[in-house]
Design a protein around this motif. Structure first.
Motif: not given
Length: 258
Positions: A108-117, A119-120, A163-164
């Motif tokens: 879940d953490l990896v998926n969240t990190s990838i999604f946030l990356k 989106a940013a 970073s956006v």
């Protein structure tokens, strides 16, 4: 018709089923209906119970549903082996469950990190290319998702969000559209700021020359003042010497002749 599993009916499993009754009698009918024993036929249950009674591991008894058995004080060696193996199997299952839970959390953490990356990055591309409508919508949705996902956003999430609003260095943003112009504009601003900083730190040559000339003029004026003072002192000394000579001449001219 009930399904049976003859492999589950062993002396150890039968003794365990009787012991689970807490010392109370258990009927043959009840034992024949247990899933833990594979729901064996009643004659098979009675035959095995008779064998265990003869060896002293069970005692005949009358239960609520009819004739049956209860446990004796004699310990069966395979029973303890069964209990120990089941205990160890339970520990392994618990560890497996914990590892599985940790794996799910990590996934879940990896998926969240990838999604946030991702989106940013999309928002950063829109900001770099001056696609203001898309950037505004992406930034708003990103902030909303972060607020709902975390009560207090972790530091790494805050860094991704910050970073956006920085220049994107992907190929498209550097080579095409408003992204290239944005890069040029930022580059010009950075160079202008660098020049201003250097000009503030490096003195103007004209000011340096004026300052040097002023220092030289002050030194020359000081020298002239010193020379004038020396000339005046010399003139005063000459006047005093002349006065002394004149006084000596007068004194010698007035001296009587003998």
């Amino acid at each position: 018709m009930k399904r049976t599993d003859p492999t589950k009916l062993t002396e150890a499993t039968l003794l365990r089923a009787v012991l689970e009754r807490g010392g109370k009698p258990v009927a043959y009918k009840t034992l024949a209906e247990l899933d833990a024993l594979g729901r064996p036929p009643r004659p098979a249950v009675e035959a095995m119970c008779e064998t265990l009674i003869e060896r002293g591991y069970l005692v005949p008894a009358v239960a609520a549903k009819g004739n049956g058995v209860r446990a004796s004080a004699k310990e069966h060696p395979t029973l303890w082996a069964l209990l120990i193996s089941e205990h160890l199997a339970g520990l392994d299952a618990a560890r497996t469950a914990e590892a599985s839970g940790a794996k799910e959390t990590l996934r879940d953490l990896v998926n969240t990190s990838i999604f946030l990356k991702k989106a940013a990055r999309e928002a950063r591309c829109a900001w770099t290319r001056r696609d203001d409508d898309l950037y505004g919508e992406l930034a708003a949705q990103l902030d909303k998702w972060i607020a709902e996902q975390w009560r207090t956003a972790p530091t790494w999430v805050q860094r991704r969000r910050k970073s956006v609003e920085t220049l994107c260095h992907c190929f498209d943003c550097q080579e095409y559209g408003d992204g290239a112009r944005r890069h040029d504009e930022v580059k010009r601003k950075m160079e202008a700021a660098k020049r201003e900083q250097q000009s503030a730190e490096t003195p103007d040559p004209a000011d340096t020359l004026d300052e040097a000339i002023t220092v030289e003029m002050e030194n020359d004026l000081k020298t002239q003042h010193e020379l004038q003072a020396n000339v005046e002192a010399l003139a005063a000394g000459q006047e005093a010497l002349a006065a002394q000579v004149a006084a000596l001449i007068r004194y010698n001219g007035n001296e009587p002749q003998t």
